[in-house]
Design a protein around this motif. Structure first.
Motif, mmCIF file in Angstrom:
data_model
loop_
_atom_site.group_PDB
_atom_site.id
_atom_site.type_symbol
_atom_site.label_atom_id
_atom_site.label_comp_id
_atom_site.label_asym_id
_atom_site.label_seq_id
_atom_site.Cartn_x
_atom_site.Cartn_y
_atom_site.Cartn_z
ATOM 1 N N ASP A 106 0.847 -1.192 0.000
ATOM 2 C CA ASP A 106 0.000 0.000 0.000
ATOM 3 C C ASP A 106 0.877 1.234 0.000
ATOM 4 N N GLU A 154 -5.183 3.531 1.484
ATOM 5 C CA GLU A 154 -5.015 2.121 1.146
ATOM 6 C C GLU A 154 -4.556 1.324 2.362
ATOM 7 N N SER A 155 -3.638 1.888 3.119
ATOM 8 C CA SER A 155 -3.057 1.167 4.238
ATOM 9 C C SER A 155 -4.032 0.995 5.392
#
Length: 951
Positions: free
Chosen positions: A170, A175-176
């Motif tokens: 990511d 995203e992470s």
């Protein structure tokens, strides 16, 4: 009157703490034990100092410090600078015990004298340095720091280290963060965009940088975390239960991003460089980052930079549905088919610095500055088959329909700047900290152009919807859809948008320890003054005619493109030469006819100015009785608002008359928020937690601004509601967590949130035969009766080194969230639905493998179907149920499989590879029932390979 009450509350709290405080001064010496006179200390002495990582010199946050033989009350944990302070320590020889998960416990003998301060700085050595698996030492040390913070926190939070973030493929925060329990993201063009915590909209959580508020980056209250690269932070926290010192609008939670802090004695250099490939676009990706830290005397500084360039493509297929009666009852017909190709370039650039000046262990100043820029450029190419513009003569047949090409060039730029100056000092027994902050978020659309062309001939279509996900068609007469000379000009549209969001705030906090019987604790008070301003300047213009000497067709700007989407199913019938198209318009603008009425209706209501002043104060205490830790607090907030918007007037024929500015400046409200967090230690490694908090959901600015926006294309009128009240939330959390010395944990918890005055969009149909808007839908935000969400979160992270043989090299990172919700809405009638954007099931799983210098991880993220948008009508008989269904739009559940691996080359360098979306998962929407698919976005897979270094 309410402001006076708040002022009295602040004054009383500060006076109570000031009585407890008296001056004290300390000098700094690292890793030594020394004493000095402290004139105003109590009869006993105190021990102060810092705890460091013995390998890197980095301060350890959340390390436990206690006095041997004096019970669990006589202890503390290090703060976010690695500092600790034990007050009221009995005179004589004492043994200090320093502990930290993943590090060897250290004991230190000291002699405490009355009215004197003893400084003890300690380096803890990793308990993992003797392991053969050299790769996982750094990873587990990073996780141990985060897990210690999570375990010792006053409230419920999930903490993820940079080392853990780096194991996933990511590249940005949005995203992470979807890997954290209870968190889900809404994707856009294959990448996470909006973040939802516990199923609540993104505007219901706060985003902070090192504990200080970050501005919103759009027209509402959301901070766009996708613009922030993961390389700019050292860890992140998802805080799920608030304390009184936090802003009260952290209803679903708060995301706190922690930048890389100075690491102490050693020069620290960390970075990476990589390149990659996107299978759908066939174009490369680029990544580079660098962080440098050094100490110069009493000054520590960190410099960080990050650059990413990502080239993506998306094939997007949309279906529209309707019904017709061909003599045997209603049957489904394909109303429209819209294949689209999106080609997207995204650039992220970030720089940051942090300066820390330490007068001594307990007195310091800091200056932090972080700038993030997100630049997205996109081309969209639509081929629109309007079957419902023709006549359905039989099932699967539409004659004299329409075909159009609508193309868009789009550039949007998001900037986010954060500046913070503050310090921390001991004042006698008390600790004072303060912060002055400025945050500026901008959303700018310098370029958004549309060209639309319509085929001069009307095609006959034969279509097949036996495969409803990908309906097929055939033109059965002599109409050539690929002939650009037959595509006549329909309209040219230009949009510009500028949104500016600024936050200026000042905070002050005073913390004083005290004893209550056998219990020990601290009393903390503070205040915050905060001004938020938001301005929007937007214009949308459409030219709907051309009077030049020669007809204007798509042929003027046509670029051949014989490709087709979804494996050749859908031709896109050519590309647009945007340079030629814009130049032609600029040189011949006098020949284009501007739709002034539409421009006024679409532009003026979107422009507004808002000012929000918030004055807050709080008092809280943290008290420890044996194994029970209680955090109790009360927060008070006074909010005063000013809004200016526009209402646009039209005559009965729909002609523009005038724009009327509307101002509202008497909006204000006062709230008290009780907060309680309790932690009971079943053992040093096991906690039971309970929390009850009350928070607030402030309406979006766009909902509060008095405006009236008319969308004539869709026959929808949207209005603001200055009388909209905030929604109040009651939040309950219960959890159990146990931690492992091998760096891991298991947790299970439940949560419940209930809302009063829940905000929803009320949809009504205008019924006025004398109005040009008769039959239009009007959407107005209103306060509903109630809403609630209840859920369970389960998480397990552990290295499986207790297993035999090669199995001990594996590890797991997994979590599951189950949530149910309900809210009352009124469209098309009063009914109960789930909260939009709230899936019932969320699941994360990662299988990790580490051996020697090799590390690999296979990860899977999945979420169930959620309600995307509440529909305003019932329509379309469901063929499966033979009854009408609500036209709510759903985002179908999906999962994504990713892989990452790294190989250590030297002690300072390692190579890595990331692969995303290995199963080519797409993002699909449907209306009411999956048999009515709306759109399916296909993104392909992408990956990246490169080098990381830590010098």
């Amino acid at each position: 009157m309410k402001t006076k009450i708040l002022y009295s509350f602040v004054t009383a709290c500060l006076c109570m703490t000031a009585v407890m405080a008296s001056p004290s001064h300390n000098d700094r010496k690292d890793y030594l034990v020394h004493s000095e006179d402290t004139m105003d200390m109590p009869a006993n002495g105190q021990v102060i100092g810092k705890v460091y990582d013995g390998d890197t010199g980095e301060p350890l946050i959340g390390a436990t410090v206690r006095i041997e033989g004096m019970g669990s009350n006589f202890g503390t944990v290090t703060d976010n600078t690695g500092s600790y302070r034990l007050q009221g320590v009995p005179e004589g020889p004492q043994v200090l015990i320093f502990s930290f998960i993943g590090f060897d416990t250290v004991t230190k003998e000291v002699v405490v004298e009355p009215n004197k301060s003893v400084t003890v700085n300690i380096r803890l050595e990793s308990g993992m340095e003797g392991m053969d698996e050299v790769t996982i030492v750094a990873f587990r040390k990073g996780q141990s720091r985060s897990i210690n913070v999570q375990k010792e926190a006053l409230n419920l939070k999930s903490v993820v280290s940079f080392e853990q973030i780096e194991r996933f493929p990511d590249l940005n925060i949005a995203e992470s963060i979807k890997r954290v329990p209870g968190v889900v993201t809404e994707p856009s063009r294959g990448e996470a965009e909006s973040v939802m915590i516990r199923g609540l909209p993104s505007g219901m959580h706060t985003v902070t940088l090192n504990g200080q508020r970050m501005s919103a980056t759009g027209e509402d209250r959301e901070t766009d975390t996708r613009i922030i690269p993961t390389g700019m932070i050292s860890s992140m926290e998802v805080i799920k239960s608030a304390t009184a010192e936090m802003d009260a609008d952290a209803t679903s939670g708060s995301i706190n991003l922690i930048t890389t802090r100075p690491v102490g004695d050693d020069v620290f250099v960390r970075g990476q460089i990589a390149t990659g490939y996107n299978a759908m676009s066939g174009r490369p990706q680029w990544l580079s980052s660098l962080t440098y830290s050094k100490r110069v005397g009493k000054l520590d500084f960190v410099l960080s930079g990050n650059y990413q360039k990502d080239n993506r493509a998306t094939e997007d297929i949309r279906h529209d549905w309707d019904v017709r009666d061909f003599g045997n009852g209603n049957q489904d017909v394909l109303a429209g088919l819209r294949p689209s190709l999106y080609e997207t370039e995204r650039i992220r650039a970030s720089v940051g610095t942090q300066l820390d000046y330490s007068f001594n262990e307990r007195s310091s100043l800091y200056l932090r500055a972080v700038y993030n820029r997100f630049d997205e450029y996109e081309l969209r190419n639509d081929a629109r088959h309007g079957l419902d513009n023709g006549n359905y003569t039989a099932p699967g047949v539409s004659e004299r329909a329409r075909f159009e090409k609508v193309m868009r060039e789009y550039n949007r730029i998001t900037n986010l700047l954060n500046l913070n100056f503050g310090g921390q000092h001991d004042i006698g027994r008390s600790t004072l900290d303060y912060n002055l902050g400025y945050s500026r978020g901008t959303f700018n659309v310098p370029l958004r152009e549309y060209y639309a062309f319509r085929h001069s001939e009307r095609p006959n279509y034969s279509y097949d919807i036996s495969n409803r996900e990908f309906g097929s068609y055939e033109v059965t007469n002599n109409v050539d859809l690929n002939d650009p000379s037959k595509m006549d000009f329909r309209y040219y549209e230009r949009r510009r948008d500028d949104i500016l969001d600024t936050d200026m705030f000042a905070t002050i906090n005073l913390k004083t320890p005290y004893n209550l019987g056998t219990g020990k604790g601290f009393f903390k008070v503070g205040a915050k003054a905060w001004r938020k301003t938001k301005d929007r300047d937007m214009v949308e213009q459409r030219w709907t005619s051309y009077s030049g000497s020669e007809p204007l067709t798509f042929n003027n700007f046509f670029v051949p493109n014989n490709s087709a989407l979804v494996g050749g199913r859908y031709p896109i019938s050519g590309n647009m030469d945007w340079v030629a198209g814009k130049n032609f318009f600029n040189q011949n603008e006098a020949n284009f006819g501007l739709d002034e009425d539409r421009t006024r209706a679409s532009s003026d209501p979107n422009n507004f100015n808002a000012v929000e002043d918030i004055y807050a104060a709080y008092a809280m205490t943290d008290l420890k009785f044996g194994n029970l830790n209680l955090n109790l607090g009360l927060r008070a907030e006074q909010v005063d608002n000013y809004y200016r918007g526009n209402e646009v007037e039209f005559d009965r024929d729909g002609n523009y008359v005038r724009t009327v500015p509307v101002e509202v400046d008497d909006i204000g409200y006062f709230n008290l928020f009780p907060m309680m967090n309790a932690r009971y230690e079943l053992s040093k490694m096991t906690n039971i937690r309970f929390s009850y908090t009350e928070t607030i959901v402030r309406p979006d600015f766009a909902a509060l601004v008095p405006f009236r926006l008319i969308n004539q294309d869709n026959e929808i009128i949207t209005t603001g509601n200055p009388d909209l009240a905030p929604s109040n939330a009651q939040n309950i959390d219960v959890s159990f967590e146990t931690y492992f010395k091998s760096v891991g944990f298991v947790s299970i918890g439940g949560f419940h949130k209930s809302f009063r005055n829940f905000i929803f969009n009320e949809v009504t149909v205008i019924q006025d035969p004398n109005s040009v808007y008769d039959g239009f839908m009007q959407v107005t935000p209103q306060n509903g009766e109630s809403a609630s969400i209840t859920g369970v979160e389960i998480a397990w992270q552990q290295k499986l080194d207790f297993l035999p043989g090669f199995l001990k090299n594996f590890g797991v990172y997994t979590n599951y969230t189950y949530a149910v919700s309900k809210a009352n809405v009124s469209e098309p009638e009063m009914r109960t639905v789930t909260l939009p954007l709230q899936p019932k099931h969320i699941f994360n799983a990662a299988l990790q493998y580490d051996k020697g210098g090799f590390s690999a991880q296979l990860s899977y993220n999945w979420r169930e179907t959620w309600l995307q948008e509440v529909g305003a009508t019932t329509s379309l008989p469901s063929l499966e149920q033979n009854q009408e269904i609500y036209m709510d739009r759903f985002f179908q559940g999906f999962g994504q499989l990713d892989f990452s691996a790294s190989q250590k080359i030297t002690s300072q360098w390692n190579a890595f590879i990331n692969l995303n979306n290995l199963t080519n998962s797409s993002h699909a929407h449907y209306f009411g029932n999956p048999i009515y698919p709306y759109r399916n976005s296909i993104h392909g897979w992408w990956g990246m390979a490169g080098l990381r270094f830590n010098l």
